[in-house]
Design a protein around this motif. Structure first.
Motif, PDB file in Angstrom:
ATOM      1  N   ARG A 124       0.961  -1.369  -0.142  1.00  0.00           N
ATOM      2  CA  ARG A 124      -0.015   0.051  -0.114  1.00  0.00           C
ATOM      3  C   ARG A 124       1.014   1.375   0.018  1.00  0.00           C
ATOM      4  N   GLY A 181      -0.066   5.007  -0.191  1.00  0.00           N
ATOM      5  CA  GLY A 181      -1.543   5.062   0.178  1.00  0.00           C
ATOM      6  C   GLY A 181      -2.485   3.861  -0.532  1.00  0.00           C
ATOM      7  N   GLU A 182      -3.829   3.503   0.509  1.00  0.00           N
ATOM      8  CA  GLU A 182      -4.297   2.615  -0.373  1.00  0.00           C
ATOM      9  C   GLU A 182      -5.137   2.761  -1.596  1.00  0.00           C
ATOM     10  N   LYS A 183      -5.587   4.019  -1.698  1.00  0.00           N
ATOM     11  CA  LYS A 183      -6.499   4.510  -2.849  1.00  0.00           C
ATOM     12  C   LYS A 183      -5.435   4.365  -4.232  1.00  0.00           C
ATOM     13  N   LYS A 184      -4.259   4.960  -3.918  1.00  0.00           N
ATOM     14  CA  LYS A 184      -3.441   5.180  -4.985  1.00  0.00           C
ATOM     15  C   LYS A 184      -2.804   3.831  -5.298  1.00  0.00           C
TER      16      LYS A 184
END
Length: 360
Positions: free
Chosen positions: A194, A197-200
């Motif tokens: 991760r 960041g999780e989203k990226k």
């Protein structure tokens, strides 16, 4: 005489009467940075050397091996006194550290064979499969690379025919073989982290899931009754898109249809258990996900029974800022166990006494 481990199941909701079963433990363990002390110029392992940040010397390396062998020796012992028959491993530097691990006194009785491939991961960490040679006979093994690219940096946007800069990560290992005569398929994974960041970083894990699904679908195509276990540190929880949507791993076994997958870790997550802790929050990143044929209700061949997480007290940090977390390697180089807890499932098959007696 052939050596079998067996259990007698009393009143289990899966079974209508008392029966005797052979049991095998299938497990996965991210062992957190199992490096030797030797500098390898091809990878970034400087901190895991005597002159590096961790001051990683022979004494610390030996202690790490002792810690890991102790943890492995306790996997699945609630229902099975035998060591794991199959053990997926993540975060090992090379085959040599695996050879040292399986020679530890508490693991020697398992007589583990090793399947390992060097991956292109820039840190040099790989996945591997250990197996008890008296029970499992590999018939094929291969490493399948994951191709993902980073387009976020304009400097690399046009590289690789416009795909961007390749992100080198762990291969996925597919091992097929015979478990006490039955064909099984095991896939060992360590999906992208991760970082950033999780989203990226989520698209990278979704790509890993897509590759995993492709492998599983190819096995199902060859044999709709294929018994498949995909395991690993997926760096996502059972609710994340990579696992829930891309793999389509179901939460409830009764919802699993032909050619689909069941994730037994989902219930453990909902019950508040975890394999890894971050900012005082627990999650399950370590999974063993299984194919539908392992869920069928007749036990003349191997079937899934139940799952668990090994969170024995000796694996837990007792004090300090991270009290209650998995007891990992310390920043000063003091070796711990891992920042992950091991996970496991049991496979069971009803004992055919007449066949067993004839074999002896």
């Amino acid at each position: 005489m052939r050596f079998l481990f067996f259990i007698i199941l009393f009143g289990c909701s899966c079974f209508s009467q008392n029966k005797t079963f052979v049991v095998h433990t299938v497990a996965f363990y991210n062992v957190e940075n199992l490096f030797d002390t030797i500098r390898d110029e091809k990878i970034y392992d400087e901190e895991w050397t005597p002159k590096g940040l961790r001051k990683w010397d022979g004494k610390k390396y030996r202690q790490k091996l002792e810690n890991l062998s102790r943890a492995i020796s306790k996997i699945g012992t609630d229902e099975n006194s035998n060591l794991p028959t199959i053990l997926g491993i993540a975060e090992v530097e090379n085959r040599a550290v695996l050879e040292d691990l399986v020679e530890m006194p508490s693991l020697q009785k398992a007589d583990y064979g090793i399947i390992h491939f060097d991956s292109p991961d820039r840190r040099g960490i790989d996945v591997a499969l250990l197996y008890q040679e008296r029970h499992f006979k590999p018939t094929s093994s291969k490493n399948i690379p994951l191709y993902i690219y980073d387009k976020s940096n304009p400097k690399y946007k046009k590289s690789n025919n416009g795909k961007g800069k390749r992100i080198y990560t762990r291969d996925q290992i597919l091992v097929t073989g015979l478990l006490d005569g039955e064909e099984m398929h095991f896939i060992v994974n360590h999906w992208p982290s991760r970082f950033g960041g999780e989203k990226k970083s989520s698209p990278n894990r979704e790509a890993a899931a897509a590759l995993n699904k492709k492998i599983i679908d190819s096995l199902y195509k060859l044999n709709p009754k294929a018994k498949i276990m995909t395991m690993g540190d997926l760096n996502d929880g059972p609710y994340n898109k990579s696992i829930k949507n891309v793999l389509n791993a179901k939460e409830n076994r009764n919802d699993v249809k032909e050619n689909e997958l069941f994730n037994p870790m989902y219930k453990l997550y909902k019950d508040g258990f975890g394999t890894i802790a971050y900012r005082d929050s627990w999650d399950i990143f370590d999974h063993i996900i299984i194919s539908e044929p392992l869920l069928q209700k007749e036990y003349t061949s191997f079937r899934y029974w139940k799952t668990g997480i090994v969170n024995k007290p000796f694996l837990i940090q007792r004090n300090g800022q991270f009290k209650g977390y998995p007891l990992r390697n310390q920043l000063n180089g003091e070796p711990g166990f891992s920042d992950h807890f091991p996970v496991y499932i049991y496979l069971v098959r009803e004992v055919n006494y007449s066949k067993f007696e004839n074999a002896n």
